[in-house]
Write a protein that holds these residues in place. Structure first.
Motif, PDB file in Angstrom:
ATOM      1  N   ARG A 195      75.616  -3.156  42.421  1.00  0.00           N
ATOM      2  CA  ARG A 195      74.864  -4.354  42.091  1.00  0.00           C
ATOM      3  C   ARG A 195      73.445  -4.239  42.645  1.00  0.00           C
ATOM      4  NH1 ARG A 195      78.572  -9.030  44.486  1.00  0.00           N
ATOM      5  NH2 ARG A 195      78.505  -7.550  46.211  1.00  0.00           N
ATOM      6  N   CYS A 196      72.551  -5.013  42.078  1.00  0.00           N
ATOM      7  CA  CYS A 196      71.177  -5.020  42.559  1.00  0.00           C
ATOM      8  C   CYS A 196      71.162  -5.440  44.033  1.00  0.00           C
ATOM      9  CB  CYS A 196      70.332  -5.986  41.733  1.00  0.00           C
ATOM     10  SG  CYS A 196      68.611  -6.098  42.292  1.00  0.00           S
ATOM     11  N   PRO A 197      70.421  -4.743  44.896  1.00  0.00           N
ATOM     12  CA  PRO A 197      70.407  -5.084  46.315  1.00  0.00           C
ATOM     13  C   PRO A 197      69.673  -6.384  46.630  1.00  0.00           C
ATOM     14  CG  PRO A 197      68.853  -3.322  45.878  1.00  0.00           C
ATOM     15  CD  PRO A 197      69.603  -3.549  44.605  1.00  0.00           C
ATOM     16  N   VAL A 198      68.990  -6.956  45.640  1.00  0.00           N
ATOM     17  CA  VAL A 198      68.326  -8.256  45.830  1.00  0.00           C
ATOM     18  C   VAL A 198      69.202  -9.320  45.182  1.00  0.00           C
ATOM     19  CG1 VAL A 198      66.232  -9.598  45.485  1.00  0.00           C
ATOM     20  CG2 VAL A 198      66.095  -7.103  45.704  1.00  0.00           C
ATOM     21  N   PRO A 199      69.705 -10.292  45.948  1.00  0.00           N
ATOM     22  CA  PRO A 199      70.602 -11.313  45.396  1.00  0.00           C
ATOM     23  C   PRO A 199      69.950 -12.109  44.265  1.00  0.00           C
ATOM     24  CG  PRO A 199      70.625 -11.371  47.794  1.00  0.00           C
ATOM     25  CD  PRO A 199      69.505 -10.458  47.400  1.00  0.00           C
ATOM     26  N   PRO A 200      70.738 -12.553  43.294  1.00  0.00           N
ATOM     27  CA  PRO A 200      70.192 -13.330  42.167  1.00  0.00           C
ATOM     28  C   PRO A 200      69.400 -14.557  42.615  1.00  0.00           C
ATOM     29  CG  PRO A 200      72.446 -12.673  41.705  1.00  0.00           C
ATOM     30  CD  PRO A 200      72.184 -12.286  43.128  1.00  0.00           C
ATOM     31  N   ALA A 201      69.865 -15.235  43.668  1.00  0.00           N
ATOM     32  CA  ALA A 201      69.154 -16.427  44.128  1.00  0.00           C
ATOM     33  C   ALA A 201      67.745 -16.102  44.615  1.00  0.00           C
ATOM     34  CB  ALA A 201      69.948 -17.114  45.243  1.00  0.00           C
ATOM     35  N   VAL A 202      67.598 -14.948  45.249  1.00  0.00           N
ATOM     36  CA  VAL A 202      66.276 -14.529  45.729  1.00  0.00           C
ATOM     37  C   VAL A 202      65.383 -14.156  44.547  1.00  0.00           C
ATOM     38  CG1 VAL A 202      65.025 -12.800  47.079  1.00  0.00           C
ATOM     39  CG2 VAL A 202      67.146 -13.785  47.967  1.00  0.00           C
ATOM     40  N   LEU A 203      65.926 -13.437  43.589  1.00  0.00           N
ATOM     41  CA  LEU A 203      65.158 -13.096  42.390  1.00  0.00           C
ATOM     42  C   LEU A 203      64.681 -14.362  41.678  1.00  0.00           C
ATOM     43  CD1 LEU A 203      67.419 -10.238  40.964  1.00  0.00           C
ATOM     44  CD2 LEU A 203      65.156  -9.948  41.992  1.00  0.00           C
ATOM     45  N   GLU A 204      65.585 -15.321  41.544  1.00  0.00           N
ATOM     46  CA  GLU A 204      65.235 -16.573  40.871  1.00  0.00           C
ATOM     47  C   GLU A 204      64.131 -17.312  41.620  1.00  0.00           C
ATOM     48  OE1 GLU A 204      65.187 -19.801  38.287  1.00  0.00           O
ATOM     49  OE2 GLU A 204      66.111 -17.818  38.037  1.00  0.00           O
ATOM     50  N   ALA A 217      75.912  10.284  39.432  1.00  0.00           N
ATOM     51  CA  ALA A 217      77.026  10.685  40.288  1.00  0.00           C
ATOM     52  C   ALA A 217      76.685  11.950  41.061  1.00  0.00           C
ATOM     53  CB  ALA A 217      78.282  10.904  39.444  1.00  0.00           C
ATOM     54  N   ALA A 218      75.564  12.579  40.709  1.00  0.00           N
ATOM     55  CA  ALA A 218      75.163  13.832  41.355  1.00  0.00           C
ATOM     56  C   ALA A 218      74.349  13.567  42.611  1.00  0.00           C
ATOM     57  CB  ALA A 218      74.367  14.681  40.379  1.00  0.00           C
ATOM     58  N   ASN A 219      74.690  12.513  43.303  1.00  0.00           N
ATOM     59  CA  ASN A 219      74.063  12.179  44.583  1.00  0.00           C
ATOM     60  C   ASN A 219      75.182  11.836  45.545  1.00  0.00           C
ATOM     61  OD1 ASN A 219      71.277  11.552  45.862  1.00  0.00           O
ATOM     62  ND2 ASN A 219      72.518   9.783  46.435  1.00  0.00           N
ATOM     63  N   LEU A 220      74.955  12.032  46.814  1.00  0.00           N
ATOM     64  CA  LEU A 220      75.984  11.740  47.805  1.00  0.00           C
ATOM     65  C   LEU A 220      75.466  10.666  48.754  1.00  0.00           C
ATOM     66  CD1 LEU A 220      78.800  12.612  48.743  1.00  0.00           C
ATOM     67  CD2 LEU A 220      77.690  14.167  50.362  1.00  0.00           C
ATOM     68  N   PRO A 221      75.986   9.418  48.603  1.00  0.00           N
ATOM     69  CA  PRO A 221      76.942   8.948  47.584  1.00  0.00           C
ATOM     70  C   PRO A 221      76.253   8.698  46.241  1.00  0.00           C
ATOM     71  CG  PRO A 221      76.306   7.132  48.992  1.00  0.00           C
ATOM     72  CD  PRO A 221      75.626   8.347  49.559  1.00  0.00           C
ATOM     73  N   PRO A 222      77.058   8.441  45.182  1.00  0.00           N
ATOM     74  CA  PRO A 222      76.470   8.094  43.891  1.00  0.00           C
ATOM     75  C   PRO A 222      75.503   6.910  44.045  1.00  0.00           C
ATOM     76  CG  PRO A 222      78.802   8.506  43.640  1.00  0.00           C
ATOM     77  CD  PRO A 222      78.536   8.506  45.116  1.00  0.00           C
ATOM     78  N   ALA A 223      74.457   6.893  43.222  1.00  0.00           N
ATOM     79  CA  ALA A 223      73.410   5.894  43.392  1.00  0.00           C
ATOM     80  C   ALA A 223      73.030   5.267  42.058  1.00  0.00           C
ATOM     81  CB  ALA A 223      72.179   6.520  44.044  1.00  0.00           C
ATOM     82  N   PHE A 224      72.529   4.040  42.146  1.00  0.00           N
ATOM     83  CA  PHE A 224      72.097   3.261  40.986  1.00  0.00           C
ATOM     84  C   PHE A 224      70.617   2.929  41.145  1.00  0.00           C
ATOM     85  CE2 PHE A 224      76.507   2.610  41.938  1.00  0.00           C
ATOM     86  CZ  PHE A 224      77.155   2.629  40.712  1.00  0.00           C
ATOM     87  N   VAL A 225      69.907   2.839  40.023  1.00  0.00           N
ATOM     88  CA  VAL A 225      68.482   2.526  40.055  1.00  0.00           C
ATOM     89  C   VAL A 225      68.234   1.235  39.275  1.00  0.00           C
ATOM     90  CG1 VAL A 225      66.166   3.278  39.375  1.00  0.00           C
ATOM     91  CG2 VAL A 225      67.811   4.943  40.282  1.00  0.00           C
ATOM     92  N   TYR A 226      67.471   0.329  39.891  1.00  0.00           N
ATOM     93  CA  TYR A 226      67.140  -0.957  39.282  1.00  0.00           C
ATOM     94  C   TYR A 226      65.636  -1.080  39.103  1.00  0.00           C
ATOM     95  CZ  TYR A 226      71.890  -2.703  39.759  1.00  0.00           C
ATOM     96  OH  TYR A 226      73.246  -2.872  39.625  1.00  0.00           O
TER      97      TYR A 226
END
Length: 239
Positions: A195-204, A217-226
């Motif tokens: 999930r996005c590391p910034v909470p929805p309430a803060v974004l709002e 998945a080719a990162n240790l650990p797997p990573a997501f980009v927002y």
């Protein structure tokens, strides 16, 4: 020898503004940090990066946020949506420089990249490794003045937002959108959580929106980009 001098090697006539006098430009570290920089030298091998990262994590686990630097797959993913011709870029929390290298490999001119790192050893290493970039030893939550005249097209963040606490995250985002990014600019953030590391309430509250633009998945650990940007209903809001 001074390893961390005033680092502002922008080409004459470049789009980058001179750093404000009130900002601390990568000053030479003292004591053990200076010795660490001297021992590291220009060696940028992955094993040396791993050892350095682990050493800095041991000293400040909350500030570093991981026990290993990001891998090349994640670095390429972070740089993939950056247009080299789109404008200057500010990188926050550069660490050992894996995202920095990926941005340069992408074609971003070095003088259009401002690299912000608070850790003195990481900042020293970055100044040695990327002499054409502007390396600034600063707190990413306290960037009070714009680093580029006219604003940056993108902010690329390697900061461990989940470990920094919400007040600090809010200050970082307010600084990025209120002082660094031009209209239409975006904040790129990676995270190990799905999930996005910034909470929805803060974004709002800040008039921002976030969407996931990739993962690896080719990162240790797997990573997501927002990608975080001004939302339509918050476009005119002062962050």
């Amino acid at each position: 020898m001074t390893f961390l001098r005033e680092v502002c090697r922008c080409s004459r006539g470049s789009a980058a503004a001179s750093p404000p006098a009130s900002l601390s430009i990568a000053a030479e570290p003292s004591g053990g940090a200076a010795g660490d920089v001297r021992r590291i030298g220009r060696d940028t091998g992955p094993l040396r990066d791993q050892r350095l990262f682990l050493h800095r994590w041991w000293r400040d686990p909350r500030g570093v946020g991981a026990i290993a630097p990001s891998g090349r797959a994640l670095a390429r993913l972070m740089a993939a949506r950056i247009d080299p011709a789109g404008g200057p870029v500010v990188e926050l929390g550069a660490g050992t420089g894996c995202f920095t290298q990926a941005l340069l490999d992408r074609g971003l001119p070095a003088h259009r990249l401002a690299v912000v790192e608070i850790d003195p050893v990481f900042a020293g290493r970055l100044a040695l490794r990327f002499p054409g970039c502007r390396v600034l030893r600063l707190d990413a939550a306290r960037l009070d003045l714009p680093l580029f005249e006219g604003g940056a097209a993108a902010v690329v963040s390697g900061l461990p937002l989940l470990s920094l606490g919400l007040p600090t995250v809010v200050r970082i985002l307010r600084g990025a959108f209120g002082r660094q990014l031009r209209d239409g600019g975006a904040f790129h953030q990676f995270t190990y959580a799905p999930r996005c590391p910034v909470p929805p309430a803060v974004l709002e509250r800040l008039g921002l929106s976030a969407r996931r633009i990739g993962w690896t998945a080719a990162n240790l650990p797997p990573a997501f980009v927002y990608r975080i940007e001004r939302s339509r209903h918050g476009a005119g809001r002062r962050v």
